[in-house]
Motif scaffolding. Structure first.
Motif, PDB file in Angstrom:
ATOM      1  N   MET A  62       0.811  -1.210   0.000  1.00  0.00           N
ATOM      2  CA  MET A  62       0.000   0.000   0.000  1.00  0.00           C
ATOM      3  C   MET A  62       0.850   1.269   0.000  1.00  0.00           C
ATOM      4  SD  MET A  62      -3.060  -0.587  -0.296  1.00  0.00           S
ATOM      5  CE  MET A  62      -4.410  -1.635  -0.016  1.00  0.00           C
ATOM      6  N   ALA A  63       2.014   1.213   0.612  1.00  0.00           N
ATOM      7  CA  ALA A  63       2.877   2.395   0.651  1.00  0.00           C
ATOM      8  C   ALA A  63       3.283   2.810  -0.760  1.00  0.00           C
ATOM      9  CB  ALA A  63       4.107   2.136   1.505  1.00  0.00           C
ATOM     10  N   ALA A  64       3.545   1.831  -1.617  1.00  0.00           N
ATOM     11  CA  ALA A  64       3.937   2.139  -2.995  1.00  0.00           C
ATOM     12  C   ALA A  64       2.814   2.869  -3.731  1.00  0.00           C
ATOM     13  CB  ALA A  64       4.318   0.863  -3.737  1.00  0.00           C
ATOM     14  N   LYS A  65       1.582   2.468  -3.488  1.00  0.00           N
ATOM     15  CA  LYS A  65       0.447   3.141  -4.127  1.00  0.00           C
ATOM     16  C   LYS A  65       0.320   4.578  -3.635  1.00  0.00           C
ATOM     17  CE  LYS A  65      -2.485  -0.670  -5.452  1.00  0.00           C
ATOM     18  NZ  LYS A  65      -3.831  -1.200  -5.462  1.00  0.00           N
ATOM     19  N   ARG A  66       0.575   4.776  -2.359  1.00  0.00           N
ATOM     20  CA  ARG A  66       0.518   6.140  -1.806  1.00  0.00           C
ATOM     21  C   ARG A  66       1.587   7.025  -2.441  1.00  0.00           C
ATOM     22  NH1 ARG A  66      -0.458   3.982   3.221  1.00  0.00           N
ATOM     23  NH2 ARG A  66       1.756   4.049   3.670  1.00  0.00           N
ATOM     24  N   VAL A  67       2.797   6.480  -2.559  1.00  0.00           N
ATOM     25  CA  VAL A  67       3.896   7.237  -3.165  1.00  0.00           C
ATOM     26  C   VAL A  67       3.582   7.548  -4.625  1.00  0.00           C
ATOM     27  CG1 VAL A  67       6.326   7.113  -3.863  1.00  0.00           C
ATOM     28  CG2 VAL A  67       5.646   6.355  -1.584  1.00  0.00           C
ATOM     29  N   ALA A  68       3.091   6.560  -5.345  1.00  0.00           N
ATOM     30  CA  ALA A  68       2.740   6.767  -6.751  1.00  0.00           C
ATOM     31  C   ALA A  68       1.627   7.801  -6.887  1.00  0.00           C
ATOM     32  CB  ALA A  68       2.334   5.449  -7.393  1.00  0.00           C
ATOM     33  N   GLY A  69       0.649   7.719  -6.017  1.00  0.00           N
ATOM     34  CA  GLY A  69      -0.452   8.686  -6.056  1.00  0.00           C
ATOM     35  C   GLY A  69       0.014  10.093  -5.753  1.00  0.00           C
ATOM     36  N   ALA A  70       0.906  10.231  -4.777  1.00  0.00           N
ATOM     37  CA  ALA A  70       1.436  11.549  -4.433  1.00  0.00           C
ATOM     38  C   ALA A  70       2.249  12.118  -5.587  1.00  0.00           C
ATOM     39  CB  ALA A  70       2.287  11.458  -3.170  1.00  0.00           C
ATOM     40  N   HIS A  71       3.025  11.264  -6.237  1.00  0.00           N
ATOM     41  CA  HIS A  71       3.819  11.734  -7.378  1.00  0.00           C
ATOM     42  C   HIS A  71       2.903  12.130  -8.534  1.00  0.00           C
ATOM     43  CE1 HIS A  71       6.528  11.500 -10.888  1.00  0.00           C
ATOM     44  NE2 HIS A  71       7.312  12.141 -10.057  1.00  0.00           N
ATOM     45  N   ALA A  72       1.876  11.353  -8.772  1.00  0.00           N
ATOM     46  CA  ALA A  72       0.916  11.679  -9.831  1.00  0.00           C
ATOM     47  C   ALA A  72       0.279  13.043  -9.570  1.00  0.00           C
ATOM     48  CB  ALA A  72      -0.154  10.596  -9.927  1.00  0.00           C
ATOM     49  N   ASP A  73      -0.090  13.293  -8.325  1.00  0.00           N
ATOM     50  CA  ASP A  73      -0.684  14.587  -7.973  1.00  0.00           C
ATOM     51  C   ASP A  73       0.286  15.737  -8.231  1.00  0.00           C
ATOM     52  OD1 ASP A  73      -2.997  13.301  -7.186  1.00  0.00           O
ATOM     53  OD2 ASP A  73      -2.508  13.363  -5.038  1.00  0.00           O
ATOM     54  N   LYS A  74       1.562  15.475  -7.998  1.00  0.00           N
ATOM     55  CA  LYS A  74       2.589  16.501  -8.177  1.00  0.00           C
ATOM     56  C   LYS A  74       2.852  16.785  -9.659  1.00  0.00           C
ATOM     57  CE  LYS A  74       7.429  17.265  -7.012  1.00  0.00           C
ATOM     58  NZ  LYS A  74       8.613  16.682  -6.383  1.00  0.00           N
ATOM     59  N   VAL A  75       2.808  15.745 -10.493  1.00  0.00           N
ATOM     60  CA  VAL A  75       3.158  15.870 -11.910  1.00  0.00           C
ATOM     61  C   VAL A  75       1.958  16.265 -12.778  1.00  0.00           C
ATOM     62  CG1 VAL A  75       4.021  14.556 -13.885  1.00  0.00           C
ATOM     63  CG2 VAL A  75       5.066  14.266 -11.658  1.00  0.00           C
ATOM     64  N   LEU A  76       0.765  15.988 -12.322  1.00  0.00           N
ATOM     65  CA  LEU A  76      -0.428  16.236 -13.134  1.00  0.00           C
ATOM     66  C   LEU A  76      -0.527  17.670 -13.665  1.00  0.00           C
ATOM     67  CD1 LEU A  76      -2.879  14.893 -14.373  1.00  0.00           C
ATOM     68  CD2 LEU A  76      -4.153  15.491 -12.310  1.00  0.00           C
ATOM     69  N   PRO A  77      -0.227  18.701 -12.883  1.00  0.00           N
ATOM     70  CA  PRO A  77      -0.304  20.059 -13.456  1.00  0.00           C
ATOM     71  C   PRO A  77       0.629  20.252 -14.661  1.00  0.00           C
ATOM     72  CG  PRO A  77      -0.247  20.176 -11.071  1.00  0.00           C
ATOM     73  CD  PRO A  77       0.032  18.739 -11.442  1.00  0.00           C
ATOM     74  N   ALA A  78       1.811  19.653 -14.618  1.00  0.00           N
ATOM     75  CA  ALA A  78       2.734  19.760 -15.750  1.00  0.00           C
ATOM     76  C   ALA A  78       2.191  19.011 -16.961  1.00  0.00           C
ATOM     77  CB  ALA A  78       4.113  19.233 -15.358  1.00  0.00           C
ATOM     78  N   ILE A  79       1.542  17.893 -16.724  1.00  0.00           N
ATOM     79  CA  ILE A  79       0.913  17.144 -17.823  1.00  0.00           C
ATOM     80  C   ILE A  79      -0.189  17.988 -18.447  1.00  0.00           C
ATOM     81  CG2 ILE A  79      -0.555  15.155 -18.376  1.00  0.00           C
ATOM     82  CD1 ILE A  79       1.113  13.545 -16.352  1.00  0.00           C
ATOM     83  N   ARG A  80      -1.013  18.608 -17.617  1.00  0.00           N
ATOM     84  CA  ARG A  80      -2.100  19.459 -18.133  1.00  0.00           C
ATOM     85  C   ARG A  80      -1.544  20.646 -18.920  1.00  0.00           C
ATOM     86  NH1 ARG A  80      -5.412  15.575 -18.035  1.00  0.00           N
ATOM     87  NH2 ARG A  80      -6.446  15.099 -16.089  1.00  0.00           N
ATOM     88  N   GLU A  81      -0.417  21.216 -18.455  1.00  0.00           N
ATOM     89  CA  GLU A  81       0.214  22.320 -19.185  1.00  0.00           C
ATOM     90  C   GLU A  81       0.693  21.851 -20.559  1.00  0.00           C
ATOM     91  OE1 GLU A  81       3.313  24.132 -16.855  1.00  0.00           O
ATOM     92  OE2 GLU A  81       1.950  24.461 -15.170  1.00  0.00           O
ATOM     93  N   ALA A  82       1.291  20.662 -20.606  1.00  0.00           N
ATOM     94  CA  ALA A  82       1.759  20.120 -21.881  1.00  0.00           C
ATOM     95  C   ALA A  82       0.578  19.901 -22.831  1.00  0.00           C
ATOM     96  CB  ALA A  82       2.517  18.813 -21.648  1.00  0.00           C
ATOM     97  N   GLN A  83      -0.526  19.396 -22.289  1.00  0.00           N
ATOM     98  CA  GLN A  83      -1.716  19.191 -23.116  1.00  0.00           C
ATOM     99  C   GLN A  83      -2.253  20.526 -23.625  1.00  0.00           C
ATOM    100  OE1 GLN A  83      -3.890  16.901 -20.162  1.00  0.00           O
ATOM    101  NE2 GLN A  83      -3.772  15.072 -21.470  1.00  0.00           N
ATOM    102  N   ALA A  84      -2.258  21.534 -22.765  1.00  0.00           N
ATOM    103  CA  ALA A  84      -2.755  22.854 -23.168  1.00  0.00           C
ATOM    104  C   ALA A  84      -1.861  23.476 -24.243  1.00  0.00           C
ATOM    105  CB  ALA A  84      -2.837  23.776 -21.948  1.00  0.00           C
TER     106      ALA A  84
END
Length: 62
Positions: free
Chosen positions: A1-23
Motif C-alpha cells: 500500500m505504501a507504494a500506491k501512496r507514493v505513486a499517487g502523491a507523485h501523480a498529484d505533483k506531476v499532473l499540473p505539468a501534464i495538463r500544461e503540456a496538453q494545453a
C-alpha cells in the motif's frame, strides 16, 4: 500500500505539468512524455527520461 501512496502523491505533483503540456498542444502520451523530459521533471524513481506508459499510468489514476 505504501507504494500506491507514493505513486499517487507523485501523480498529484506531476499532473499540473501534464495538463500544461496538453494545453500547449501535446496530444499523445509520447508528446507529453517528451515535454516532461524537456522540462527536467523527475520520474517517480528519480529518472530524467519519461516514457509513454508512465504518462498513461498517471492519467489513468486521475
Amino acid at each position: 500500500m505504501a507504494a500506491k501512496r507514493v505513486a499517487g502523491a507523485h501523480a498529484d505533483k506531476v499532473l499540473p505539468a501534464i495538463r500544461e503540456a496538453q494545453a500547449a498542444g501535446a496530444k499523445s502520451f509520447r508528446q507529453i512524455a517528451d515535454a516532461l523530459t524537456a522540462r527536467g521533471i523527475a520520474t517517480r524513481r528519480g529518472g530524467t527520461t519519461w516514457e509513454e506508459r508512465s504518462v498513461a499510468n498517471i492519467l489513468k489514476r486521475t
